[in-house]
Design a protein around this motif. Structure first.
Motif, PDB file in Angstrom:
ATOM      1  N   LYS A 171       0.832  -1.214   0.000  1.00 66.52           N
ATOM      2  CA  LYS A 171       0.000   0.000   0.000  1.00 66.52           C
ATOM      3  C   LYS A 171       0.863   1.259   0.000  1.00 66.52           C
ATOM      4  CE  LYS A 171      -4.140  -2.040   2.043  1.00 66.52           C
ATOM      5  NZ  LYS A 171      -5.004  -2.142   3.248  1.00 66.52           N
ATOM      6  N   SER A 172       1.988   1.219   0.717  1.00 68.21           N
ATOM      7  CA  SER A 172       2.906   2.367   0.700  1.00 68.21           C
ATOM      8  C   SER A 172       3.478   2.530  -0.710  1.00 68.21           C
ATOM      9  CB  SER A 172       4.062   2.159   1.686  1.00 68.21           C
ATOM     10  OG  SER A 172       3.572   1.981   2.985  1.00 68.21           O
ATOM     11  N   ALA A 173       3.823   1.394  -1.328  1.00 68.14           N
ATOM     12  CA  ALA A 173       4.387   1.434  -2.681  1.00 68.14           C
ATOM     13  C   ALA A 173       3.382   2.061  -3.654  1.00 68.14           C
ATOM     14  CB  ALA A 173       4.752   0.025  -3.130  1.00 68.14           C
ATOM     15  N   LYS A 174       2.117   1.725  -3.470  1.00 69.34           N
ATOM     16  CA  LYS A 174       1.065   2.265  -4.341  1.00 69.34           C
ATOM     17  C   LYS A 174       0.994   3.788  -4.197  1.00 69.34           C
ATOM     18  CE  LYS A 174      -3.684   1.289  -5.657  1.00 69.34           C
ATOM     19  NZ  LYS A 174      -4.929   0.661  -5.290  1.00 69.34           N
ATOM     20  N   LEU A 175       1.134   4.271  -2.953  1.00 65.84           N
ATOM     21  CA  LEU A 175       1.118   5.723  -2.718  1.00 65.84           C
ATOM     22  C   LEU A 175       2.305   6.398  -3.402  1.00 65.84           C
ATOM     23  CD1 LEU A 175       0.158   5.794   1.093  1.00 65.84           C
ATOM     24  CD2 LEU A 175      -1.319   6.350  -0.850  1.00 65.84           C
ATOM     25  N   LEU A 176       3.383   5.639  -3.578  1.00 68.13           N
ATOM     26  CA  LEU A 176       4.574   6.178  -4.259  1.00 68.13           C
ATOM     27  C   LEU A 176       4.474   6.021  -5.775  1.00 68.13           C
ATOM     28  CD1 LEU A 176       7.362   4.759  -1.883  1.00 68.13           C
ATOM     29  CD2 LEU A 176       6.432   7.080  -1.911  1.00 68.13           C
ATOM     30  N   GLY A 177       3.351   5.456  -6.233  1.00 66.76           N
ATOM     31  CA  GLY A 177       3.146   5.283  -7.666  1.00 66.76           C
ATOM     32  C   GLY A 177       3.818   4.044  -8.230  1.00 66.76           C
ATOM     33  N   LEU A 178       4.203   3.096  -7.361  1.00 68.73           N
ATOM     34  CA  LEU A 178       4.880   1.880  -7.831  1.00 68.73           C
ATOM     35  C   LEU A 178       3.854   0.788  -8.138  1.00 68.73           C
ATOM     36  CD1 LEU A 178       7.792   1.814  -5.196  1.00 68.73           C
ATOM     37  CD2 LEU A 178       7.895   2.625  -7.566  1.00 68.73           C
ATOM     38  N   LYS A 216       0.379   3.522   6.916  1.00 69.28           N
ATOM     39  CA  LYS A 216      -0.117   3.868   5.570  1.00 69.28           C
ATOM     40  C   LYS A 216      -0.697   5.291   5.579  1.00 69.28           C
ATOM     41  CE  LYS A 216      -4.071   2.373   4.810  1.00 69.28           C
ATOM     42  NZ  LYS A 216      -5.097   1.336   4.934  1.00 69.28           N
ATOM     43  N   THR A 217      -1.498   5.604   6.606  1.00 70.23           N
ATOM     44  CA  THR A 217      -2.113   6.933   6.716  1.00 70.23           C
ATOM     45  C   THR A 217      -1.038   8.000   6.910  1.00 70.23           C
ATOM     46  OG1 THR A 217      -3.881   5.785   7.866  1.00 70.23           O
ATOM     47  CG2 THR A 217      -3.960   8.182   7.915  1.00 70.23           C
ATOM     48  N   SER A 218      -0.040   7.679   7.723  1.00 68.23           N
ATOM     49  CA  SER A 218       1.050   8.611   7.982  1.00 68.23           C
ATOM     50  C   SER A 218       1.815   8.923   6.683  1.00 68.23           C
ATOM     51  CB  SER A 218       1.949   7.988   9.049  1.00 68.23           C
ATOM     52  OG  SER A 218       3.191   8.575   9.109  1.00 68.23           O
ATOM     53  N   VAL A 219       2.058   7.880   5.882  1.00 73.66           N
ATOM     54  CA  VAL A 219       2.756   8.067   4.596  1.00 73.66           C
ATOM     55  C   VAL A 219       1.877   8.917   3.670  1.00 73.66           C
ATOM     56  CG1 VAL A 219       3.633   6.897   2.518  1.00 73.66           C
ATOM     57  CG2 VAL A 219       4.107   5.930   4.779  1.00 73.66           C
ATOM     58  N   LEU A 220       0.579   8.615   3.639  1.00 71.45           N
ATOM     59  CA  LEU A 220      -0.356   9.332   2.763  1.00 71.45           C
ATOM     60  C   LEU A 220      -0.365  10.837   3.080  1.00 71.45           C
ATOM     61  CD1 LEU A 220      -2.750   9.356   0.690  1.00 71.45           C
ATOM     62  CD2 LEU A 220      -4.268   8.990   2.640  1.00 71.45           C
ATOM     63  N   TYR A 221      -0.549  11.189   4.367  1.00 71.17           N
ATOM     64  CA  TYR A 221      -0.619  12.604   4.753  1.00 71.17           C
ATOM     65  C   TYR A 221       0.704  13.316   4.492  1.00 71.17           C
ATOM     66  CZ  TYR A 221      -5.167  11.721   6.924  1.00 71.17           C
ATOM     67  OH  TYR A 221      -6.474  11.390   7.146  1.00 71.17           O
ATOM     68  N   PHE A 222       1.798  12.618   4.772  1.00 70.91           N
ATOM     69  CA  PHE A 222       3.124  13.211   4.553  1.00 70.91           C
ATOM     70  C   PHE A 222       3.321  13.516   3.058  1.00 70.91           C
ATOM     71  CE2 PHE A 222       7.673  12.646   3.572  1.00 70.91           C
ATOM     72  CZ  PHE A 222       8.189  13.673   4.348  1.00 70.91           C
ATOM     73  N   PHE A 233       8.122  15.822  -5.559  1.00 64.91           N
ATOM     74  CA  PHE A 233       8.731  15.355  -4.304  1.00 64.91           C
ATOM     75  C   PHE A 233       9.015  13.851  -4.305  1.00 64.91           C
ATOM     76  CE2 PHE A 233       8.429  13.576  -0.032  1.00 64.91           C
ATOM     77  CZ  PHE A 233       9.465  14.264   0.590  1.00 64.91           C
ATOM     78  N   VAL A 234       8.010  13.058  -4.713  1.00 66.19           N
ATOM     79  CA  VAL A 234       8.179  11.597  -4.666  1.00 66.19           C
ATOM     80  C   VAL A 234       9.306  11.178  -5.612  1.00 66.19           C
ATOM     81  CG1 VAL A 234       7.092   9.372  -5.179  1.00 66.19           C
ATOM     82  CG2 VAL A 234       5.826  11.115  -3.911  1.00 66.19           C
ATOM     83  N   GLN A 235       9.235  11.707  -6.816  1.00 69.55           N
ATOM     84  CA  GLN A 235      10.246  11.383  -7.836  1.00 69.55           C
ATOM     85  C   GLN A 235      11.654  11.723  -7.356  1.00 69.55           C
ATOM     86  OE1 GLN A 235       8.941  13.368 -11.365  1.00 69.55           O
ATOM     87  NE2 GLN A 235      10.857  12.876 -12.426  1.00 69.55           N
ATOM     88  N   ASN A 236      11.794  12.881  -6.720  1.00 66.85           N
ATOM     89  CA  ASN A 236      13.123  13.337  -6.284  1.00 66.85           C
ATOM     90  C   ASN A 236      13.623  12.664  -5.015  1.00 66.85           C
ATOM     91  OD1 ASN A 236      13.233  15.053  -8.430  1.00 66.85           O
ATOM     92  ND2 ASN A 236      12.411  16.820  -7.293  1.00 66.85           N
ATOM     93  N   ASN A 237      12.701  12.007  -4.284  1.00 59.05           N
ATOM     94  CA  ASN A 237      13.095  11.423  -2.992  1.00 59.05           C
ATOM     95  C   ASN A 237      12.750   9.943  -2.876  1.00 59.05           C
ATOM     96  OD1 ASN A 237      13.890  13.916  -1.177  1.00 59.05           O
ATOM     97  ND2 ASN A 237      12.095  14.516  -2.364  1.00 59.05           N
TER      98      ASN A 237
END
Ligand code: KG4
Ligand code: ZN
Length: 338
Positions: A171-178, A216-222, A233-237
């Motif tokens: 689920k975290s990976a999905k938030l990162l677009g993976l 998961k929620t913490s990653v989403l809000y961040f 941001f995601v792409q660069n980090n």
């Protein structure tokens, strides 16, 4: 074949892998797995498609397992299948197939609990742990700490109250677009990143239980807050994000494992399940082992993910204990620990 050797055909079909194994006296001679690629495009396992793929795969997978083990179907002394837990339609395919073989050969049928089998995967290769041992079972569907007193005497002493560790990765990976499943990709990018770059929520859950939904929620809000300021941001980090997320999941798991060792006094610690392929988790287990004097064990990858070899070794112990099923037995999607 030596007189008295016990040959078992085991079938695993609880989720999206169709697998068959031949084991003789607890030694796996073959472990054939057909992975269902059909689910990738949907971003997760589609139960209906899984059942259909099992139906297509099961005969060739069993034939291949027999061929690799150099055995005929007539050599089989017992047939085993995964009874629970899992997707009910998927389980039905394996159960029905195993029952038909047992009926036609007039051989005993053995029903195996999938989570018990994950734990006993640790017995498949040397050096194997002696009993009692602890096992952290981490997969896409489960996160448990199990105290194994003997092959057939196990107790779940901790488990997740919401998402599994694998889901936390995916689920975290999905938030990162993976793409799905993102766990292995997080592992790969994490190797290039700084695990201290970002901090995410670590839940305070009582006893030996886990919770991953807050992460998961913490990653989403961040990510929402950061991308509002910088759309790239995601792409660069990406590497730092992956390393920080992975380190958080690993910390949560190892912390409870340490607590389990203290609570039980058991110093042999094993891992099982697909997430135990994670390089950060493997390293953390080994490091904790060195630091605290534990003996640690992780099965090879083919026995970490869903496989019939682990069903076969569990069935072998049930065979020795005379634990057979009536042919009217069926699978169940959810099941308590047997
Ligand atoms: O045990 P498994 O193959 O299937 C079941 O869920 O039963 O586990 C699959 C899970 C997925 O969530 C996948 O992302 C995760 O294991 N996984 C990993 C890695 N390899 C597989 N997670 C993190 N790092 C990995 N290297
Ligand atoms: Zn599994």
């Amino acid at each position: 074949m030596s007189k008295g050797a016990v040959t078992i055909l085991a079938i695993e079909s609880s989720c999206d892998e169709t697998s068959a194994s031949i084991c003789v006296d607890g030694k796996v001679l073959s472990n054939t797995v057909a992975t269902q690629a059909v689910h990738e495009q949907y971003g997760g396992v589609v139960p209906e498609l899984a059942s259909r793929a099992h139906l297509q795969n099961i005969v060739p997978v069993v034939q291949q397992a027999l061929l690799k083990a150099d055995r005929n179907i007539q050599d089989i002394d017992a047939v085993a299948f995964t009874q629970a837990p899992g997707l009910i339609g998927a389980l039905l395919v394996g159960a029905q197939f195993a029952k038909s073989i047992a009926l036609s050969l007039n051989k005993p049928l053995i029903a195996v609990h999938h989570m018990q089998a994950h734990v006993l995967a640790n017995l498949l290769v040397a050096p194997e742990p002696s009993f009692p041992f602890l096992c952290l079972t981490v997969s896409g569907g489960h996160t448990q700490i199990v105290l194994a007193r003997s092959p057939l005497d196990m107790e779940v002493i901790g488990e997740t109250i919401d998402d599994a560790a694998g889901e936390a990765f995916d689920k975290s990976a999905k938030l990162l677009g993976l793409p799905y499943p993102g766990g292995p990709l997080i592992d790969r990018y994490a190797k290039l990143g700084n695990a201290d770059a970002f901090r995410f929520a670590e839940p305070q859950i009582p006893e030996l239980n886990f919770s991953f939904s807050g992460l998961k929620t913490s990653v989403l809000y961040f990510l929402q807050a950061q991308t509002a300021k910088d759309p790239a941001f995601v792409q660069n980090n990406l590497n730092d994000l992956c390393a920080s997320i992975q380190a958080t999941i690993v910390r949560i798991l190892i912390k409870k494992l340490k607590k389990a060792v203290v609570q039980t006094g058991v110093m042999q610690v094993c891992m099982a399940g697909g997430v135990s392929a994670n390089s950060g988790l493997r390293a953390a287990l080994q490091e904790a082992g060195k630091k605290h004097g534990w003996k640690t064990y992780i099965p090879p990858f083919e026995y970490c993910t869903d496989n019939a070899g682990m069903i076969a070794i569990t069935a072998y112990h049930k065979y020795l204990a005379g634990q057979f099923e009536d042919l009217s037995v069926g699978p169940t999607a959810r099941a308590g620990w047997s």
